[in-house]
Write a protein that holds these residues in place. Sequence first.
Motif, mmCIF file in Angstrom:
data_model
loop_
_atom_site.group_PDB
_atom_site.id
_atom_site.type_symbol
_atom_site.label_atom_id
_atom_site.label_comp_id
_atom_site.label_asym_id
_atom_site.label_seq_id
_atom_site.Cartn_x
_atom_site.Cartn_y
_atom_site.Cartn_z
ATOM 1 N N GLU A 58 -6.349 -11.765 -19.220
ATOM 2 C CA GLU A 58 -5.334 -11.059 -18.439
ATOM 3 C C GLU A 58 -4.183 -12.014 -18.166
ATOM 4 O O GLU A 58 -4.395 -13.166 -17.767
ATOM 5 N N THR A 59 -2.948 -11.577 -18.398
ATOM 6 C CA THR A 59 -1.805 -12.428 -18.092
ATOM 7 C C THR A 59 -1.603 -12.492 -16.579
ATOM 8 O O THR A 59 -2.101 -11.641 -15.829
ATOM 9 N N LEU A 60 -0.833 -13.483 -16.135
ATOM 10 C CA LEU A 60 -0.533 -13.590 -14.710
ATOM 11 C C LEU A 60 0.240 -12.360 -14.224
ATOM 12 O O LEU A 60 -0.042 -11.818 -13.159
ATOM 13 N N ASP A 61 1.225 -11.927 -15.021
ATOM 14 C CA ASP A 61 2.003 -10.746 -14.652
ATOM 15 C C ASP A 61 1.119 -9.508 -14.533
ATOM 16 O O ASP A 61 1.271 -8.698 -13.610
ATOM 17 N N ASP A 62 0.193 -9.363 -15.478
ATOM 18 C CA ASP A 62 -0.715 -8.215 -15.434
ATOM 19 C C ASP A 62 -1.599 -8.264 -14.194
ATOM 20 O O ASP A 62 -1.888 -7.234 -13.572
ATOM 21 N N ALA A 63 -2.043 -9.469 -13.830
ATOM 22 C CA ALA A 63 -2.886 -9.619 -12.641
ATOM 23 C C ALA A 63 -2.117 -9.222 -11.382
ATOM 24 O O ALA A 63 -2.630 -8.503 -10.521
ATOM 25 N N ALA A 64 -0.863 -9.672 -11.275
ATOM 26 C CA ALA A 64 -0.047 -9.339 -10.106
ATOM 27 C C ALA A 64 0.220 -7.840 -10.033
ATOM 28 O O ALA A 64 0.153 -7.242 -8.951
ATOM 29 N N THR A 65 0.495 -7.226 -11.179
ATOM 30 C CA THR A 65 0.736 -5.784 -11.214
ATOM 31 C C THR A 65 -0.510 -5.018 -10.813
ATOM 32 O O THR A 65 -0.450 -4.017 -10.085
ATOM 33 N N ARG A 66 -1.670 -5.486 -11.269
ATOM 34 C CA ARG A 66 -2.943 -4.842 -10.909
ATOM 35 C C ARG A 66 -3.184 -4.918 -9.407
ATOM 36 O O ARG A 66 -3.556 -3.920 -8.765
ATOM 37 N N VAL A 67 -2.973 -6.102 -8.834
ATOM 38 C CA VAL A 67 -3.190 -6.288 -7.403
ATOM 39 C C VAL A 67 -2.251 -5.399 -6.595
ATOM 40 O O VAL A 67 -2.657 -4.761 -5.607
ATOM 41 N N LEU A 68 -0.992 -5.329 -7.006
ATOM 42 C CA LEU A 68 -0.034 -4.483 -6.298
ATOM 43 C C LEU A 68 -0.430 -3.013 -6.371
ATOM 44 O O LEU A 68 -0.361 -2.291 -5.370
ATOM 45 N N LYS A 69 -0.851 -2.563 -7.549
ATOM 46 C CA LYS A 69 -1.234 -1.159 -7.706
ATOM 47 C C LYS A 69 -2.437 -0.818 -6.844
ATOM 48 O O LYS A 69 -2.497 0.262 -6.240
ATOM 49 N N GLU A 70 -3.399 -1.740 -6.760
ATOM 50 C CA GLU A 70 -4.571 -1.499 -5.921
ATOM 51 C C GLU A 70 -4.181 -1.369 -4.448
ATOM 52 O O GLU A 70 -4.785 -0.596 -3.695
ATOM 53 N N LEU A 71 -3.158 -2.112 -4.032
ATOM 54 C CA LEU A 71 -2.727 -2.096 -2.638
ATOM 55 C C LEU A 71 -1.859 -0.884 -2.324
ATOM 56 O O LEU A 71 -2.028 -0.232 -1.288
ATOM 57 N N THR A 72 -0.910 -0.576 -3.209
ATOM 58 C CA THR A 72 0.114 0.426 -2.896
ATOM 59 C C THR A 72 0.049 1.678 -3.755
ATOM 60 O O THR A 72 0.665 2.688 -3.413
ATOM 61 N N GLY A 73 -0.640 1.603 -4.898
ATOM 62 C CA GLY A 73 -0.629 2.712 -5.845
ATOM 63 C C GLY A 73 0.620 2.742 -6.701
ATOM 64 O O GLY A 73 0.801 3.668 -7.501
ATOM 65 N N LEU A 74 1.493 1.736 -6.557
ATOM 66 C CA LEU A 74 2.778 1.726 -7.244
ATOM 67 C C LEU A 74 2.797 0.744 -8.418
ATOM 68 O O LEU A 74 2.096 -0.265 -8.414
ATOM 69 N N THR A 75 3.620 1.063 -9.406
ATOM 70 C CA THR A 75 3.876 0.169 -10.534
ATOM 71 C C THR A 75 5.381 0.201 -10.820
ATOM 72 O O THR A 75 6.134 0.911 -10.171
#
Length: 245
Positions: A58-75
Motif C-alpha cells: 500500500e502506498t503512503l497516499d493510499d494509506a492516508a486516503t483509506r484512513v480518511l475514508k474510514e473516519l469521514t466517508g469522504l474521498t
Amino acid sequence: MKLKKISNISVDCVVFGYDTLTKSLNVLLIKRYLESKTEADILVDDYVLTGYHVCENETLDDAATRVLKELTGLTNLYKKQFKAFGDPDRLMNEKDLIWIKHEQFNLRTITIAYYFLLKTEEVALEENKYQAKWFPIRNLPDLGFDHEKIILEAHEDLKTKCLHEPIIFELLPDKFTINEVQDLYQSILGIEIDNRNFRRKLIKKKYIIALDEKQIGISKKPAQLYMFSKDVYEKIFEKNYLIHI
C-alpha cells in the motif's frame, strides 16, 4: 484478504474544516479512552488525530486516503503530505505507553503526516464510531502522542500555502461572498485584514467570477456572490502569490 500492516510505519491525518457560521478553522479529532480492567480507574482519556499503520503493498497516499475514508466517508479531497515525524521519544508519554501496550503498537513508530481540507458540514458526526469531534485550531483539547506538534506544523504549512495556491476555496461554499473569503484568511492566518484593501485586490483577480446572484435567507442587506474558476486560474496564474496580505 486481510492486509498485513507494517508495525513501525503509520500515517496521521490532520483534517482541517472551516465553519462559516462560527468563522473558525477547526481540526477533526477522535476520542482516545481506556479504563482499567481491574479497578474503576480511567487510564487514558484524551483526543488524537486519526491514523493507522501502513499496510504492505500500500502506498503512503493510499494509506492516508483509506484512513480518511474510514473516519469521514469522504474521498477525493485536497490532500498534502507535509512531514515525517520519527523522534525516538515521540511515543514515550506515560499515557501513550499505556495505550501502546494495550494496542500492541511498536514503540519506534515513524509516522508520515498529511493534512486534508474540507467543509465541516460535509462530515456527519452524530453516529461516528470514533467519537470524532471538531475543535478550533486555537482551542485544542488535551492531545495524545506528539499530535499537538503535528497539528501546529500542519497549520504553519497551511498558512504559507494558502497565500500561494487557491486551496482556501476547498474550505468555502461554491458560491461565496468577499467577506467570507476574508473571514477564512483571518481564521487561518490569525490576523486582522483591512476590509477595503482586501476587497479591492480580490475582485481584480480574473479567476474570481462575480455572479448574477446575491445572498438569500439573511436579515441584513444581501451581499454579492462570487465563484472561483479553476480553469481561468490555471490558464493565467504565474508562480507568485495568490494574494498579498
